[in-house]
Design an enzyme around this catalytic site. Structure first.
Site, mmCIF file in Angstrom:
data_model
loop_
_atom_site.group_PDB
_atom_site.id
_atom_site.type_symbol
_atom_site.label_atom_id
_atom_site.label_comp_id
_atom_site.label_asym_id
_atom_site.label_seq_id
_atom_site.Cartn_x
_atom_site.Cartn_y
_atom_site.Cartn_z
ATOM 1 N N HIS A 181 4.833 128.940 57.716
ATOM 2 C CA HIS A 181 4.931 128.182 59.378
ATOM 3 C C HIS A 181 3.265 128.545 60.005
ATOM 4 O O HIS A 181 2.656 129.982 59.553
ATOM 5 C CB HIS A 181 6.036 129.267 59.980
ATOM 6 N N CYS A 218 6.141 122.275 61.909
ATOM 7 C CA CYS A 218 5.116 123.454 63.133
ATOM 8 C C CYS A 218 3.542 123.543 62.497
ATOM 9 O O CYS A 218 2.504 123.306 62.744
ATOM 10 C CB CYS A 218 5.826 124.820 62.678
#
EC number: 3.4.19.12
Length: 194
Positions: free
Chosen positions: A30, A108
């Site tokens: 992420h 993301c």
């Protein structure tokens, strides 16, 4: 604060499995962009409003228990002011809606790269989004991933607040309509008794 602010990419390991897979160049990561002491990131949810959320920079615990801070990568600097960045993030939120999240095409890391390109003209390092490439080669991979990977805890909180705000607005509108209806209904001859 003035211009010429550092643009930093904060990278998080998303699962214990990275201890085994990162050594061969396949990791599950992420990322978020830090600027002016704020970190902006993107995650999926089932609603048609922005999936962009903000956390304290480098704070993996705000993302949830499956996340662990890995590293910070300085990407460059920006001359945008903090107010400008808020407007940029708000505009990006129109494209990066929660229900538009897709592991291969809009995750993301895609968001981090887009924001970084706007702020300092530089994409994020390719190794960070390698999972998207591999999952495009193995389409069933997305269905095998835990749901919490798609919606970090910090985003769940942000979504809950957005939904609460919408609920309160709807309740206020209903109360106003009810009051107007009651006032209009107090005139004689408007109701029929059964």
């Amino acid at each position: 604060m003035g211009a010429n602010q550092l643009v930093v990419l904060n990278v998080y390991d998303m699962y214990w499995m990275n201890e085994y897979t990162s050594s061969i160049g396949i990791g599950v990561f992420h990322s978020g962009i830090e600027v002016y002491g704020r970190e902006f990131a993107y995650g999926g949810h089932p609603y048609p409003f922005s999936g962009i959320f903000e956390i304290s920079p480098g704070n993996a615990s705000e993302l949830g228990e499956t996340f662990k801070f890995k590293e910070a990568v300085v990407l460059g600097s920006t001359d945008f002011l903090e107010d400008d960045i808020e407007k940029i993030v708000e505009e990006l939120g129109k494209e990066y809606k929660g229900n538009a999240y897709h592991l291969m095409h809009k995750n993301c890391n895609h968001f981090s790269s887009a924001l970084s390109e706007i702020l300092c003209g530089k994409e994020i390092p390719r190794w960070i989004n390698r999972l998207a490439y591999f999952s495009s080669c193995i389409p069933f991979l997305q269905s095998c991933l835990p749901k919490e990977w798609l919606t970090p805890a910090a985003l769940q909180s942000s979504v809950s607040q957005e939904l609460q705000d919408e609920l309160e607005e709807a309740e206020d509108a209903a109360a106003s309509a009810s009051a107007a209806s009651t006032a209009a209904g107090s005139r004689p001859g408007r109701h029929t008794k059964l």
